[in-house]
Scaffold this motif. Structure first.
Motif, PDB file in Angstrom:
ATOM      1  N   ASP A  16      20.592 -51.926   5.648  1.00  0.00           N
ATOM      2  CA  ASP A  16      21.995 -51.014   6.212  1.00  0.00           C
ATOM      3  C   ASP A  16      22.849 -51.881   6.471  1.00  0.00           C
ATOM      4  O   ASP A  16      24.067 -51.771   6.096  1.00  0.00           O
ATOM      5  CB  ASP A  16      21.352 -50.264   7.256  1.00  0.00           C
ATOM      6  CG  ASP A  16      20.525 -49.022   6.649  1.00  0.00           C
ATOM      7  OD1 ASP A  16      20.372 -48.693   5.574  1.00  0.00           O
ATOM      8  OD2 ASP A  16      19.888 -48.442   7.669  1.00  0.00           O
ATOM      9  N   ALA A  19      24.618 -53.791   3.635  1.00  0.00           N
ATOM     10  CA  ALA A  19      25.407 -52.819   2.960  1.00  0.00           C
ATOM     11  C   ALA A  19      26.868 -52.400   3.587  1.00  0.00           C
ATOM     12  O   ALA A  19      27.856 -52.489   2.801  1.00  0.00           O
ATOM     13  CB  ALA A  19      24.882 -51.428   2.307  1.00  0.00           C
ATOM     14  N   ALA A  20      26.637 -52.353   4.831  1.00  0.00           N
ATOM     15  CA  ALA A  20      27.675 -51.871   5.542  1.00  0.00           C
ATOM     16  C   ALA A  20      28.907 -53.119   5.579  1.00  0.00           C
ATOM     17  O   ALA A  20      29.875 -52.827   5.504  1.00  0.00           O
ATOM     18  CB  ALA A  20      27.430 -51.527   6.780  1.00  0.00           C
ATOM     19  N   CYS A  22      29.088 -55.465   3.528  1.00  0.00           N
ATOM     20  CA  CYS A  22      29.686 -55.736   2.073  1.00  0.00           C
ATOM     21  C   CYS A  22      30.959 -54.606   1.831  1.00  0.00           C
ATOM     22  O   CYS A  22      32.003 -54.827   1.636  1.00  0.00           O
ATOM     23  CB  CYS A  22      28.797 -55.252   1.048  1.00  0.00           C
ATOM     24  SG  CYS A  22      27.653 -56.794   0.591  1.00  0.00           S
ATOM     25  N   ALA A  23      30.464 -53.227   2.324  1.00  0.00           N
ATOM     26  CA  ALA A  23      31.655 -52.342   2.252  1.00  0.00           C
ATOM     27  C   ALA A  23      32.874 -52.585   3.197  1.00  0.00           C
ATOM     28  O   ALA A  23      33.988 -52.295   2.877  1.00  0.00           O
ATOM     29  CB  ALA A  23      31.002 -51.020   2.583  1.00  0.00           C
ATOM     30  N   SER A  56      20.936 -47.267   0.780  1.00  0.00           N
ATOM     31  CA  SER A  56      21.772 -47.836   1.882  1.00  0.00           C
ATOM     32  C   SER A  56      23.136 -48.267   0.933  1.00  0.00           C
ATOM     33  O   SER A  56      24.393 -48.155   1.289  1.00  0.00           O
ATOM     34  CB  SER A  56      21.157 -48.860   2.386  1.00  0.00           C
ATOM     35  OG  SER A  56      20.481 -48.657   3.445  1.00  0.00           O
ATOM     36  N   THR A  59      25.262 -45.394  -0.508  1.00  0.00           N
ATOM     37  CA  THR A  59      25.902 -44.790   0.485  1.00  0.00           C
ATOM     38  C   THR A  59      27.269 -45.566   0.586  1.00  0.00           C
ATOM     39  O   THR A  59      28.413 -44.981   1.182  1.00  0.00           O
ATOM     40  CB  THR A  59      25.183 -44.585   1.858  1.00  0.00           C
ATOM     41  OG1 THR A  59      23.882 -43.867   1.776  1.00  0.00           O
ATOM     42  CG2 THR A  59      25.809 -43.995   2.852  1.00  0.00           C
ATOM     43  N   GLU A  60      27.220 -46.758   0.767  1.00  0.00           N
ATOM     44  CA  GLU A  60      28.216 -47.659   1.146  1.00  0.00           C
ATOM     45  C   GLU A  60      29.043 -48.048  -0.176  1.00  0.00           C
ATOM     46  O   GLU A  60      30.091 -48.809  -0.363  1.00  0.00           O
ATOM     47  CB  GLU A  60      27.902 -49.070   1.803  1.00  0.00           C
ATOM     48  CG  GLU A  60      27.167 -48.845   2.810  1.00  0.00           C
ATOM     49  CD  GLU A  60      28.140 -48.413   3.985  1.00  0.00           C
ATOM     50  OE1 GLU A  60      29.456 -48.176   3.759  1.00  0.00           O
ATOM     51  OE2 GLU A  60      27.636 -47.946   5.041  1.00  0.00           O
ATOM     52  N   GLY A 222      30.523 -54.304  11.658  1.00  0.00           N
ATOM     53  CA  GLY A 222      31.631 -53.522  11.344  1.00  0.00           C
ATOM     54  C   GLY A 222      32.680 -53.664  12.357  1.00  0.00           C
ATOM     55  O   GLY A 222      33.734 -53.362  12.167  1.00  0.00           O
ATOM     56  N   ALA A 227      38.439 -52.444   5.941  1.00  0.00           N
ATOM     57  CA  ALA A 227      37.881 -52.517   4.774  1.00  0.00           C
ATOM     58  C   ALA A 227      39.063 -52.972   3.779  1.00  0.00           C
ATOM     59  O   ALA A 227      40.114 -52.761   4.024  1.00  0.00           O
ATOM     60  CB  ALA A 227      37.527 -51.163   4.030  1.00  0.00           C
TER      61      ALA A 227
END
Length: 244
Positions: A16, A19-20, A22-23, A56, A59-60, A222, A227
């Motif tokens: 999770d 992936a977050a 990366c986003a 995951s 989602t991202e 985050g 982003a």
């Protein structure tokens, strides 16, 4: 070209979190390195972890670029993992490019996708990669010299296609790579129509704090990150070399 992140940048992070991250950084691809904290172990019961990874990532808005392993001896198990992830196994064992290609072929014969990862000066491995007749991956290390010249060498030669690139450094290490041809490398790949992943990985564990900070982890995933716009990290390319 799809810029991505290797889990080596945060080896104890969960799926999770990866992936977050990366986003948050505008990186649409994620490489899973065997042995990291994402929980996918080719030798174990990975079915639940794979389902979680794909959920995951989806989602991202991130895709799994590949599963990199130094232990590619169980071809059938790795073929099943490749099928489940929808991504190739990146074979990077401590052996010659010929042996890596043999192990990649065994995974392919078992029904999976696999690429032998070439490392070092292209002149030393390209003939063997060409002779193997398989598409391959390439790990680029800026410490080995002007990487733009290396790219020109690889892309000028016909034969099996380059489908995967790992760039050692980048991210928070970019400022230390000035004059090593990174900008020219990106332009050369774009002009050649390279449309596979280009995965960023740390050059050394001594930069771990820098990578954690860059990924927003020092204050929680985050935190402090925004982003990035996709057009800032993706280069428009043609598809002459084929897809992944």
């Amino acid at each position: 070209m799809r810029l991505g992140l290797s889990s080596a940048a945060a080896p104890d992070a969960s799926l999770d979190d990866l992936a977050a991250a990366c986003a948050a950084r505008g990186l649409p691809a994620l490489e899973l390195r065997a042995g990291d904290g994402h929980g996918i172990d080719a030798d174990g019961d990975w079915s639940r972890a794979v389902a979680a990874a794909l959920a995951s990532a989806a989602t991202e808005g991130v895709t799994i670029a590949g599963y990199r392993t130094d232990a590619a001896t169980d071809a059938e198990q790795l073929a099943r993992l490749s099928q489940a992830l929808g991504a190739p196994v990146i074979v990077s064992c401590e052996c010659s490019i010929d042996q890596r290609a043999e192990r990649a072929r065994a995974i392919i014969d078992a029904g999976g996708r696999a690429l032998a990862l070439a490392t070092g000066q292209p002149a030393t491995w390209h003939p063997a990669a060409h002779a193997a007749g398989l598409d391959y991956g390439w790990e680029i290390d800026t410490a080995s010299g002007d990487v733009s010249e290396h790219a020109q060498f690889v892309l000028e030669r016909q034969g099996p296609a380059l489908r995967y690139i790992r760039l050692i450094g980048g991210g928070p290490e970019t400022s230390m790579q000035e004059g090593r041809g990174i900008g020219t490398l990106m332009g050369t790949l774009a002009l050649a129509g390279y449309d596979g992943p280009l995965v960023l990985a740390p050059s050394s564990t001594r930069y771990r704090v820098a990578w954690e900070t860059w990924l927003g982890r020092r204050g929680g995933w985050g935190c402090g990150s925004t982003a990035a716009a996709p057009d800032l990290v993706r280069l428009p390319v043609r598809t002459e070399t084929g897809g992944t």
